[in-house]
Write a protein that holds these residues in place. Sequence first.
Motif, PDB file in Angstrom:
ATOM      1  N   UNK A  44       5.412  -2.475   5.886  1.00  0.00           N
ATOM      2  CA  UNK A  44       6.198  -3.074   4.809  1.00  0.00           C
ATOM      3  C   UNK A  44       5.354  -3.826   3.809  1.00  0.00           C
ATOM      4  N   UNK A  45       6.028  -4.456   2.847  1.00  0.00           N
ATOM      5  CA  UNK A  45       5.355  -5.193   1.779  1.00  0.00           C
ATOM      6  C   UNK A  45       6.190  -6.406   1.372  1.00  0.00           C
ATOM      7  N   UNK A  46       5.482  -7.431   0.891  1.00  0.00           N
ATOM      8  CA  UNK A  46       6.154  -8.612   0.358  1.00  0.00           C
ATOM      9  C   UNK A  46       6.603  -8.333  -1.074  1.00  0.00           C
ATOM     10  N   UNK A  54      -1.651   0.076   7.952  1.00  0.00           N
ATOM     11  CA  UNK A  54      -1.942  -1.092   7.125  1.00  0.00           C
ATOM     12  C   UNK A  54      -3.383  -1.043   6.642  1.00  0.00           C
ATOM     13  N   UNK A  55      -3.683  -1.911   5.679  1.00  0.00           N
ATOM     14  CA  UNK A  55      -5.037  -2.018   5.165  1.00  0.00           C
ATOM     15  C   UNK A  55      -5.913  -2.842   6.097  1.00  0.00           C
ATOM     16  N   UNK A  74      -1.808   2.188   1.822  1.00  0.00           N
ATOM     17  CA  UNK A  74      -0.747   2.412   2.813  1.00  0.00           C
ATOM     18  C   UNK A  74       0.363   3.353   2.351  1.00  0.00           C
ATOM     19  N   UNK A  75       0.810   3.256   1.107  1.00  0.00           N
ATOM     20  CA  UNK A  75       1.992   4.006   0.687  1.00  0.00           C
ATOM     21  C   UNK A  75       1.812   5.517   0.808  1.00  0.00           C
ATOM     22  N   UNK A  77      -3.095   1.517  12.175  1.00  0.00           N
ATOM     23  CA  UNK A  77      -3.565   2.804  11.671  1.00  0.00           C
ATOM     24  C   UNK A  77      -4.154   2.569  10.287  1.00  0.00           C
ATOM     25  N   UNK A  78      -5.481   2.597  10.186  1.00  0.00           N
ATOM     26  CA  UNK A  78      -6.177   2.318   8.934  1.00  0.00           C
ATOM     27  C   UNK A  78      -6.268   3.575   8.073  1.00  0.00           C
TER      28      UNK A  78
END
Length: 360
Positions: free
Chosen positions: A8-10, A151-152, A23-24, A183-184
């Motif tokens: 997710x994202x803020x 994620x980054x 990530x996207x 998962x990078x």
Amino acid sequence: MEKIILTGDRPTGKLHVGHYVGSLKRRVELQNSGEYDKIFIMIADAQALTDNADNPAKIRDNIMEVALDYLSVGIDPTKSNIFVQSHIAELTELSFYYMNLVTVSRLQRNPTVKAEIKMRNFETSIPVGFYTYPISQAADITAFKATTVPAGEDQMPMVEQTKEIVHKFNSVYGETLVDPKILLPENEACLRLPGIDGKAKMSKSLGNCIYLSEEEAEVRKKVMSMYTDPDHIRIEDPGKLEGNTVFTYLDAFCNDDHFAEYLPEYANLDELKAHYQRGGLGDVKVKKFLNNVLQEELSPIRARRKEYEKDIEGVYEILKKGSEEAQKIAAQTVKEVKSAMKIDYFSDPAFIEEQKKKFN
């Protein structure tokens, strides 16, 4: 065990190309791979409020911006569950329980928290909610029994702390929570895309981003202003690749087909880099090539976004439906957690019977 993704994202602003390569883009690939049983994508508005409590309108307005960015890059609501964090009360309850498993000193050592505190000049004025962000993130991940967290690189300390909480909880209360793995991005250049000014991190707060929704002219303007090699003054001068933002972006975005289309005098990026390093290649030519590459990537994203913008009510319905489904799953996890902790007093007949015997 089911294979489940949580990410997710803020919603503090529109999403940018750093989010995209970090990530996207990978989320869309994973979504369409057929390898995962469930995918949860969270708009983390509650976490965003931990350092924006005095500006709730900022978060409220950006919920739709993030949702539109998700849909425009190819997140499919029939394959991925997009939900709003604040509408899942169970996440707050889990955070409360997990707080007893983490020490203050451990939070202080979290590299991501330390970096954010320094960047935002919080020091001792840091809000408690922001300070406990790693615990909240652990609740998000475990509530949906996520096995994988795309994620980054900057999120590695957060996921590591989640794993610690999972191990601690399971050792104290019995095997209940699922141990997740990060998962990078596979492309090293995508681990942390720098800002266009050469700063280490592309950040909305630093104003050095290229946003996914920006028009073609604005993207071109930002690319042409990018930080390169300050010592590469004349075309004939040898240029450095290290710290050169333009080449970092090319590492993240371009492939051999782009050269055939936009720069046929070079077969691949290695040839372009070699020419730049020995001299005789100007920054403007390289920037124009990068602009073509980025425009090709962003053009369909912009087009999809404009279509979704025509049905905002429909997008809100996607978020509402996704949140309702996410709440049911999180509620089941809370039920299991409370049972493991022996605080499910009213739904444990054996416990009530035991108490009756004790006091009779």
